[in-house]
Motif scaffolding. Structure first.
Motif, PDB file in Angstrom:
ATOM      1  N   PRO A 186       0.813  -1.454   0.102  1.00 48.56           N
ATOM      2  CA  PRO A 186      -0.118   0.119  -0.017  1.00 48.56           C
ATOM      3  C   PRO A 186       0.964   1.263   0.053  1.00 48.56           C
ATOM      4  O   PRO A 186       1.778   1.127   0.563  1.00 48.56           O
ATOM      5  N   ALA A 187       0.557   2.316  -0.843  1.00 46.00           N
ATOM      6  CA  ALA A 187       1.608   3.558  -0.938  1.00 46.00           C
ATOM      7  C   ALA A 187       0.435   4.566  -0.369  1.00 46.00           C
ATOM      8  O   ALA A 187      -0.412   5.156  -1.089  1.00 46.00           O
ATOM      9  N   VAL A 188       0.932   4.896   0.871  1.00 43.94           N
ATOM     10  CA  VAL A 188       0.172   6.021   1.657  1.00 43.94           C
ATOM     11  C   VAL A 188       0.756   7.454   1.208  1.00 43.94           C
ATOM     12  O   VAL A 188       1.855   7.593   1.561  1.00 43.94           O
ATOM     13  N   MET A 189      -0.290   7.993   0.726  1.00 43.78           N
ATOM     14  CA  MET A 189       0.018   9.435   0.421  1.00 43.78           C
ATOM     15  C   MET A 189      -0.638  10.721   1.133  1.00 43.78           C
ATOM     16  O   MET A 189      -1.847  10.326   1.113  1.00 43.78           O
ATOM     17  N   SER A 190       0.154  11.658   1.510  1.00 47.13           N
ATOM     18  CA  SER A 190      -0.824  12.686   2.033  1.00 47.13           C
ATOM     19  C   SER A 190      -1.833  13.166   1.147  1.00 47.13           C
ATOM     20  O   SER A 190      -1.563  13.633   0.160  1.00 47.13           O
ATOM     21  N   ASP A 191      -3.082  13.179   1.716  1.00 48.15           N
ATOM     22  CA  ASP A 191      -4.189  14.024   0.979  1.00 48.15           C
ATOM     23  C   ASP A 191      -4.725  15.319   1.729  1.00 48.15           C
ATOM     24  O   ASP A 191      -5.832  15.526   1.992  1.00 48.15           O
ATOM     25  N   TYR A 192      -3.505  15.843   2.580  1.00 53.78           N
ATOM     26  CA  TYR A 192      -3.958  16.989   3.430  1.00 53.78           C
ATOM     27  C   TYR A 192      -3.492  18.349   2.858  1.00 53.78           C
ATOM     28  O   TYR A 192      -4.224  19.044   2.515  1.00 53.78           O
ATOM     29  N   GLU A 193      -2.108  18.496   3.016  1.00 54.80           N
ATOM     30  CA  GLU A 193      -1.600  19.788   2.526  1.00 54.80           C
ATOM     31  C   GLU A 193      -1.547  19.953   0.943  1.00 54.80           C
ATOM     32  O   GLU A 193      -1.691  19.107   0.412  1.00 54.80           O
ATOM     33  N   ARG A 194      -2.038  21.079   0.605  1.00 55.00           N
ATOM     34  CA  ARG A 194      -2.135  21.513  -0.764  1.00 55.00           C
ATOM     35  C   ARG A 194      -1.121  22.059  -1.308  1.00 55.00           C
ATOM     36  O   ARG A 194      -0.083  22.728  -0.608  1.00 55.00           O
ATOM     37  N   ARG A 195      -0.538  21.622  -2.462  1.00 52.29           N
ATOM     38  CA  ARG A 195       0.632  22.090  -3.060  1.00 52.29           C
ATOM     39  C   ARG A 195       0.341  22.421  -4.613  1.00 52.29           C
ATOM     40  O   ARG A 195      -0.741  22.199  -5.046  1.00 52.29           O
ATOM     41  N   TYR A 196       1.136  23.188  -4.954  1.00 52.17           N
ATOM     42  CA  TYR A 196       1.297  23.548  -6.676  1.00 52.17           C
ATOM     43  C   TYR A 196       2.613  23.180  -7.154  1.00 52.17           C
ATOM     44  O   TYR A 196       3.497  23.871  -7.448  1.00 52.17           O
ATOM     45  N   PRO A 197       2.404  21.885  -7.708  1.00 47.63           N
ATOM     46  CA  PRO A 197       3.770  21.415  -8.272  1.00 47.63           C
ATOM     47  C   PRO A 197       3.913  22.247  -9.630  1.00 47.63           C
ATOM     48  O   PRO A 197       3.083  22.676 -10.362  1.00 47.63           O
ATOM     49  N   THR A 198       5.250  22.394  -9.549  1.00 42.49           N
ATOM     50  CA  THR A 198       5.532  23.507 -10.521  1.00 42.49           C
ATOM     51  C   THR A 198       6.898  23.076 -11.431  1.00 42.49           C
ATOM     52  O   THR A 198       7.741  22.593 -10.780  1.00 42.49           O
ATOM     53  N   SER A 199       6.801  23.245 -12.773  1.00 43.43           N
ATOM     54  CA  SER A 199       7.857  22.764 -13.585  1.00 43.43           C
ATOM     55  C   SER A 199       9.068  23.452 -13.531  1.00 43.43           C
ATOM     56  O   SER A 199       9.091  24.509 -13.592  1.00 43.43           O
ATOM     57  N   VAL A 200      10.196  22.821 -13.522  1.00 43.84           N
ATOM     58  CA  VAL A 200      11.538  23.664 -13.478  1.00 43.84           C
ATOM     59  C   VAL A 200      11.757  24.248 -14.662  1.00 43.84           C
ATOM     60  O   VAL A 200      12.392  25.413 -14.755  1.00 43.84           O
ATOM     61  N   ASP A 201      11.277  23.845 -15.829  1.00 46.85           N
ATOM     62  CA  ASP A 201      11.389  24.603 -17.147  1.00 46.85           C
ATOM     63  C   ASP A 201      10.518  26.119 -17.064  1.00 46.85           C
ATOM     64  O   ASP A 201      11.087  26.832 -17.773  1.00 46.85           O
ATOM     65  N   ASP A 202       9.468  25.903 -16.330  1.00 50.78           N
ATOM     66  CA  ASP A 202       8.720  27.303 -16.396  1.00 50.78           C
ATOM     67  C   ASP A 202       9.492  28.066 -15.438  1.00 50.78           C
ATOM     68  O   ASP A 202       9.616  29.370 -15.929  1.00 50.78           O
ATOM     69  N   VAL A 203      10.010  27.724 -14.270  1.00 49.79           N
ATOM     70  CA  VAL A 203      10.729  28.508 -13.465  1.00 49.79           C
ATOM     71  C   VAL A 203      12.033  29.037 -14.084  1.00 49.79           C
ATOM     72  O   VAL A 203      12.615  30.494 -14.141  1.00 49.79           O
ATOM     73  N   ALA A 204      12.578  28.246 -14.797  1.00 50.34           N
ATOM     74  CA  ALA A 204      13.963  28.790 -15.827  1.00 50.34           C
ATOM     75  C   ALA A 204      13.353  29.708 -16.706  1.00 50.34           C
ATOM     76  O   ALA A 204      14.324  30.810 -16.902  1.00 50.34           O
ATOM     77  N   VAL A 205      12.362  29.620 -17.337  1.00 49.31           N
ATOM     78  CA  VAL A 205      12.052  30.762 -18.210  1.00 49.31           C
ATOM     79  C   VAL A 205      11.839  31.782 -17.596  1.00 49.31           C
ATOM     80  O   VAL A 205      12.114  32.991 -18.043  1.00 49.31           O
ATOM     81  N   VAL A 206      11.105  31.890 -16.213  1.00 51.56           N
ATOM     82  CA  VAL A 206      10.799  33.228 -15.658  1.00 51.56           C
ATOM     83  C   VAL A 206      12.024  33.633 -14.998  1.00 51.56           C
ATOM     84  O   VAL A 206      12.429  34.930 -15.401  1.00 51.56           O
ATOM     85  N   CYS A 207      13.219  33.029 -14.769  1.00 49.91           N
ATOM     86  CA  CYS A 207      14.271  33.437 -14.354  1.00 49.91           C
ATOM     87  C   CYS A 207      15.041  34.282 -15.521  1.00 49.91           C
ATOM     88  O   CYS A 207      15.632  35.404 -15.352  1.00 49.91           O
ATOM     89  N   ARG A 208      15.257  33.530 -16.970  1.00 47.82           N
ATOM     90  CA  ARG A 208      15.790  34.366 -17.989  1.00 47.82           C
ATOM     91  C   ARG A 208      15.153  35.391 -18.287  1.00 47.82           C
ATOM     92  O   ARG A 208      15.637  36.323 -18.734  1.00 47.82           O
ATOM     93  N   GLN A 209      13.736  35.419 -18.167  1.00 49.88           N
ATOM     94  CA  GLN A 209      12.764  36.748 -18.509  1.00 49.88           C
ATOM     95  C   GLN A 209      13.025  37.779 -17.662  1.00 49.88           C
ATOM     96  O   GLN A 209      13.350  38.932 -18.194  1.00 49.88           O
ATOM     97  N   ILE A 210      13.237  37.500 -16.363  1.00 42.68           N
ATOM     98  CA  ILE A 210      13.669  38.537 -15.433  1.00 42.68           C
ATOM     99  C   ILE A 210      15.161  39.111 -15.593  1.00 42.68           C
ATOM    100  O   ILE A 210      15.407  40.388 -15.670  1.00 42.68           O
ATOM    101  N   ALA A 211      15.836  38.174 -15.906  1.00 34.33           N
ATOM    102  CA  ALA A 211      17.435  38.450 -16.312  1.00 34.33           C
ATOM    103  C   ALA A 211      17.383  39.472 -17.407  1.00 34.33           C
ATOM    104  O   ALA A 211      18.004  40.569 -17.563  1.00 34.33           O
ATOM    105  N   ASP A 212      16.585  38.901 -18.530  1.00 32.34           N
ATOM    106  CA  ASP A 212      16.712  39.814 -19.762  1.00 32.34           C
ATOM    107  C   ASP A 212      16.113  41.256 -19.483  1.00 32.34           C
ATOM    108  O   ASP A 212      16.595  42.285 -20.083  1.00 32.34           O
ATOM    109  N   LYS A 213      15.058  41.417 -18.510  1.00 34.69           N
ATOM    110  CA  LYS A 213      14.493  42.815 -18.150  1.00 34.69           C
ATOM    111  C   LYS A 213      15.523  43.237 -17.441  1.00 34.69           C
ATOM    112  O   LYS A 213      15.667  44.696 -17.632  1.00 34.69           O
ATOM    113  N   ARG A 214      16.265  42.744 -16.430  1.00 34.45           N
ATOM    114  CA  ARG A 214      17.026  43.444 -15.604  1.00 34.45           C
ATOM    115  C   ARG A 214      18.549  44.172 -16.356  1.00 34.45           C
ATOM    116  O   ARG A 214      18.857  45.109 -16.045  1.00 34.45           O
ATOM    117  N   LEU A 215      18.627  43.422 -17.346  1.00 33.99           N
ATOM    118  CA  LEU A 215      19.714  44.037 -18.375  1.00 33.99           C
ATOM    119  C   LEU A 215      19.458  45.392 -18.857  1.00 33.99           C
ATOM    120  O   LEU A 215      20.240  46.062 -19.221  1.00 33.99           O
TER     121      LEU A 215
END
Ligand SMILES: NC(=O)c1ccc[n+]([C@@H]2O[C@H](COP(=O)([O-])OP(=O)(O)OC[C@H]3O[C@@H](n4cnc5c(N)ncnc54)[C@H](OP(=O)(O)O)[C@@H]3O)[C@@H](O)[C@H]2O)c1
Length: 303
Positions: A186-215
């Motif tokens: 049996p695989a017992v999994m938390s069904d209590y805390e709410r989470r928002y799984p996020t793709s690292v590729d999305d975060v990488a795009v966001v960082c690169r866009q922030i960096a472009d803007k910062r330049l």
């Protein structure tokens, strides 16, 4: 200004995606690692201020994306002093460097939704943090160190991450697949805390866009920002969804409605991402599409 980015933690789950994202968008990239410094990655122990400064002087980055950290809450609970050295002291070293070389150089510091207690979601970047565990406390202390030493530092908070893995245990999301695949138990999994799984590729795009803007100008982007995937899920939801997407049985996956054991975790630390969206920054991949795009990688890691 030159497009040179130093990415710390480049051997890690997010760091590997950051390297790919910046390289494919015209940036000159130097990735650093520690125990996994292979190929083009440069080995540096960020706890060592002298070698870190030497590396920074040699490369002279216009942006530092600081992704290296100890980020496993249960490890942090047991190793507070060591965690402070890598999470807080290393951040201080980088922020002092960028402050000294501002506005030519700036830092994007990766932080977490665990700076919030999870009682009043969604959280705006201006909301008061109140971390519940030592990991959240150390990341908040690092954010504050970054901003104290370099007032123009950028802090980007993100929730639980998933992406292409070297082992399933690398991500708190993909580790669930291991238990799903072991159908005899049996695989017992938390069904209590709410989470928002996020793709690292999305975060990488966001960082690169922030960096472009910062330049373009140091005033165009500064302070605290939030990014997050679009789907609210418990670990149980993620496990069942991965089983469905990969045609694996899910009858043995059991929902646990009680709060998780171990280091205390926020119930729902949903991040409000509108501050970045107003700047035209962002990419949000659904959990379904993100996991499906990793199918080959994830299934190849099942024991
Ligand atoms: N993963 C998540 O779910 C999550 C959620 C919210 C926020 N974050 C934040 O996002 C960032 C990236 O997380 P991640 O999951 O990609 O982390 P990760 O996979 O655990 O990678 C950690 C990185 O830090 C490097 N590192 C550790 N100690 C070091 C030292 N003394 N000197 C130099 N480098 C060192 C590691 O290098 P070696 O492996 O080569 O030793 C590795 O590249 C972190 O700041 C984390 O707090 C992560």
């Amino acid at each position: 200004m030159s497009k040179k980015v130093l990415i710390t933690g480049a051997s890690g789950l997010l760091g590997r995606s950051l390297v790919r994202q910046f390289e494919s968008n015209g940036w000159e990239v130097l990735g650093t690692a520690f125990s996994r410094a292979t190929g083009s990655l440069r080995k540096v122990d960020l706890r060592d201020e002298t070698s870190t400064n030497r590396l920074l002087d040699d490369f002279s980055p216009s942006i530092i994306v600081h992704s290296a950290a100890e980020r496993r809450p249960d490890v942090v609970e047991r190793n507070e002093t060591e965690t402070t050295r890598i999470n807080v002291d290393a951040t201080t070293t980088l922020a002092k460097y960028t402050a000294k070389h501002a506005p030519r150089t700036s830092t994007i510091y990766l932080s977490t939704d665990y700076v919030f207690d999870g009682t009043h979601p969604p959280y705006a970047p201006t909301d008061e943090p109140n971390p519940l565990n030592k990991y959240g406390i150390s990341k908040l202390a690092s954010e504050r160190a970054a901003q104290r030493h370099d007032p123009s530092a950028i802090v980007l908070r993100v929730p639980v991450l998933y992406g292409r893995v070297e082992t399933l245990a690398e991500s708190a999301v993909t580790v669930l697949l291991d238990a799903v695949a072991r159908v005899k138990k049996p695989a017992v999994m938390s069904d209590y805390e709410r989470r928002y799984p996020t793709s690292v590729d999305d975060v990488a795009v966001v960082c690169r866009q922030i960096a472009d803007k910062r330049l373009v100008g140091s005033d165009s982007v500064r302070g605290v920002y939030h990014w997050s995937g679009p789907d609210e899920m418990t670990k149980y939801d993620m496990a069942v969804e991965m089983a469905k997407l990969f045609d694996l049985p899910a009858e043995h996956v059991v929902a646990n409605k009680e709060p998780s054991k171990g280091a205390p975790r926020p119930y729902n630390s949903q991040l409000d991402t509108s501050r970045l969206e107003e700047l035209g920054i962002g990419q949000k991949t659904s959990f379904r599409d993100g996991i499906l795009s990793l199918k080959e990688n994830l299934l190849s890691k099942l024991g």
